[in-house]
Design a protein around this motif. Structure first.
Motif, short mmCIF file in Angstrom:
data_model
loop_
_atom_site.label_atom_id
_atom_site.label_comp_id
_atom_site.label_asym_id
_atom_site.label_seq_id
_atom_site.Cartn_x
_atom_site.Cartn_y
_atom_site.Cartn_z
N ARG A 170 0.82 -1.21 0.00
CA ARG A 170 0.00 0.00 0.00
C ARG A 170 0.86 1.26 0.00
N ILE A 171 0.32 2.31 -0.58
CA ILE A 171 0.97 3.62 -0.52
C ILE A 171 0.98 4.12 0.92
N SER A 172 2.11 4.70 1.33
CA SER A 172 2.19 5.24 2.69
C SER A 172 2.66 6.69 2.73
N GLY A 173 3.17 7.22 1.62
CA GLY A 173 3.60 8.61 1.66
C GLY A 173 4.49 8.97 0.48
N ALA A 174 5.15 10.12 0.61
CA ALA A 174 5.99 10.64 -0.47
C ALA A 174 7.15 11.42 0.10
N PHE A 175 8.23 11.48 -0.69
CA PHE A 175 9.44 12.20 -0.31
C PHE A 175 9.71 13.27 -1.35
N GLY A 176 10.12 14.46 -0.88
CA GLY A 176 10.42 15.53 -1.82
C GLY A 176 11.38 16.55 -1.25
N TYR A 177 11.55 17.64 -1.98
CA TYR A 177 12.44 18.70 -1.51
C TYR A 177 11.90 20.06 -1.96
N TRP A 178 12.22 21.07 -1.16
CA TRP A 178 11.89 22.45 -1.52
C TRP A 178 12.91 22.96 -2.54
#
Length: 598
Positions: A170-178
């Protein structure tokens, strides 16, 4: 591991174009704690390039129009390769979604009796595009953006998502950057809606802006979702060709919808030479060329310039290859000889200013130079039609990043209504799924975050590696030359070899400076998405040994009926792209009867 922000939501929408905004509004209205994450600024989306209108069978100009006719036009335009259920839902729900926009403040052009005006567009039997001059997409974004802000939906602007997290399957989240400072950000959410748009920046000549690097397609692949029919890339017939600085910028189909005609360097209107047998069969006994129109069996008089986009793009390409092109490698689009200046200024104000300011051409007095430009990808994330969910639980897709709705070729105007219909469905179902997930919450681990961070900063650690701009430029040359509007087996095989070499080079990218607003670093991250998706396009194009819609094989110029019952499915297995063939969903008998009607 460096410090990072951490946020928790029910639904994260990645992308703030029309599909993303509509999804976020729907999720919020369903009671979900919702956030929008966008790579650029809020309101900066390719939706604004859809200038002509939103296709919806409202019947305001033609009472005979209805969802059944719109469904039939969409399926025929897509060469019957559309997911029939998506085309059905789209045709049935588009009028309500347009009226909803009006209720939220969208200002549409009006008929004499006050109804929303509708204009002709290629491949549509009746005039059915609700429009605001030639700025419909801009008005849609303005309306949806204003609605989202009024509802208080959280927005993370200039924030790039680089990875999706999963808890089990299952999807649990996301990672990113400003993008402003390079600091990392983690989102925990059981539902994520991808609304990231298309893939156009992999091609040399495109109407797409810098954001369109296939991010959503690649994120979905890496999360375990599948892509469907990525070989179908739409080259819009009319993009600017001169000066070089504006090459590829879109020239709206509204110019042709409002009477513009296509001419070659000999001054000849050539589109009558390219009316396919299928469309000739749809016309009356004689094609009336004398006044520049042909008449179909409903006595609806239409210019050949309003054939579906794939037909017009191939015709233009043929004229150019035959040596009858314009001085700068295009052909001519002329509305000045057909309409008076007041009409042009009223109906096409954006086009007037675009050509006047960028090319020093007055379209009320002279013809425009135009040519095909990479505009839209019909393939995308494989989703369940009613819910817009991918094969990965909790991962949804809507708009251009989703596949199936448009089949082998998208009709103009269907994009804006598509993103309204399926943006809403994606947002609603993402919210419902999030509620159901509360009994078994998902988690994001520190190990996942550490791995995502390491991937993101890798280009800073590589010394003496490749410049990401050089790799992107070479990729654009490969895609433009070998995977463009006309394809062959030898060229596609060479493209795959070249893309593999480019992926090796991209594994050793070097960027200098810090992470703050560093375009080289931003591109280095985007480039991996572009290369992965470009391989999917080339691999699927090599597999489909026929010509259909947005996919033309010079070595297989005819449509093969056996391919009309197959989808090409692509899946990432490690670093490899796996290709398989699946049967097209079977259309119910009651819908089949629509194609038997005269």
């Amino acid at each position: 591991m460096t410090e990072y922000e951490r946020h928790s939501y029910d639904v994260i929408v990645v992308g703030a174009g029309g599909a993303g905004l509509r999804a976020a509004i729907a999720a919020h209205d369903a009671g979900a704690k919702t956030a929008i994450v966008c790579k650029s600024l809020l309101g900066k989306a390719h939706t604004v390039m859809a200038e002509g209108g939103a296709a919806a069978a409202m019947g305001n100009l033609w009472p005979e129009d209805n969802w059944k006719v719109h469904f039939r036009d969409t399926m025929r335009g897509g060469k019957m390769l559309n997911n029939w259920r998506m085309a059905q839902l789209h045709a049935q729900e588009a009028p309500d979604r347009v009226l909803e926009l009006e209720e939220w403040g969208a200002l549409f052009d009006r008929t004499a009796d006050g109804l929303i005006s509708q204009r002709d567009f290629g491949g549509h039997r009746y005039a059915r595009l609700a429009h605001v001059g030639d700025r419909t997409g801009l008005e849609m974004i303005r309306t949806l953006q204003q609605r989202a802000v009024a509802l208080g939906i959280d927005v993370f602007m200039e924030c790039t998502i680089t990875d999706l997290f999963k808890d089990g399957d299952r999807i649990s989240g996301a990672f990113g950057y400003w993008r402003e400072n390079g600091k990392f950000i983690v989102f925990e959410a059981p539902s994520i809606v991808l609304a990231t748009g298309g893939i156009g920046k992999s091609f040399r000549v495109t109407s797409n802006s810098w954001e369109y690097t296939g991010d959503g397609h690649a994120l979905a692949l890496r999360a375990g979702a599948t892509l469907v029919n990525m070989e179908f890339v739409q080259f819009h017939p009319t993009g600017m060709v001169w000066p070089p600085s504006v090459r590829g910028i879109l020239v709206t189909e509204s110019v042709r919808g409002d009477g513009g005609i296509l001419k070659n360097s000999e001054g000849r209107r050539f589109m009558f030479d390219y009316i396919p047998e299928f469309f000739k069969a749809e016309t009356a006994d004689t094609i009336e060329e004398a006044d520049g129109w042909y008449t179909d069996k409903t006595n609806n008089r239409r210019p050949p310039e309003l054939l579906p986009r794939d037909e017009v793009a191939r015709a233009i390409n043929s004229e150019i290859k035959a040596g009858r092109g314009s001085p700068h490698g295009g052909i001519f689009l002329d509305i000045a000889s057909r309409r008076d200046p007041e009409f042009i200024m009223r109906r096409l104000p954006s086009m007037y200013h675009q050509f006047k300011e960028l090319a020093d051409v007055d379209i009320t007095r002279e013809a425009m130079e135009i040519g095909p430009t990479c505009h839209y990808v019909m393939g995308g994330v494989e989703v369940e039609p009613d819910t817009a969910m991918s094969l990965v639980p909790g991962l949804y897709a809507a708009g251009e990043v989703a596949g199936g709705m448009h089949g082998a070729n998208r009709l103009g105007g269907n994009s804006l209504s598509d993103l309204l219909v399926f943006g809403r469905r994606a947002g609603l179902n993402a919210a419902y799924y999030a509620v159901r997930s509360k009994s078994a919450p998902v988690t994001v681990t520190e190990e996942e975050i550490t791995a995502a961070e390491a991937d993101a900063v890798a280009p800073f650690a590589e010394d003496g590696g490749e410049n990401p701009y050089s790799v992107q430029s070479d990729l654009q040359d490969v895609m433009h030359t070998l995977v463009g509007i006309i394809r062959t087996e030898a060229e596609l095989e060479q493209a795959l070899v070249d893309i593999a070499a480019l992926r090796d080079r991209a594994a050793k990218l070097t960027v200098t400076g810090g992470p703050e607003y560093n375009p080289g670093w931003n591109l280095a991250i985007d480039l991996h998405n572009m290369l992965q998706v470009s391989e999917c396009i080339a691999r699927a194009a090599l597999e489909r040994t026929e010509s259909r819609g947005g996919h033309t094989r010079d070595d297989f110029p005819m449509t093969d009926q056996s391919w009309g019952r197959k989808n090409i499915i692509l899946k990432a297995i490690g670093d490899k792209i796996d290709l398989s063939i699946q049967p097209l969903p079977v259309m119910p008998d009651e819908l089949q009867t629509f194609f038997e009607e005269k």
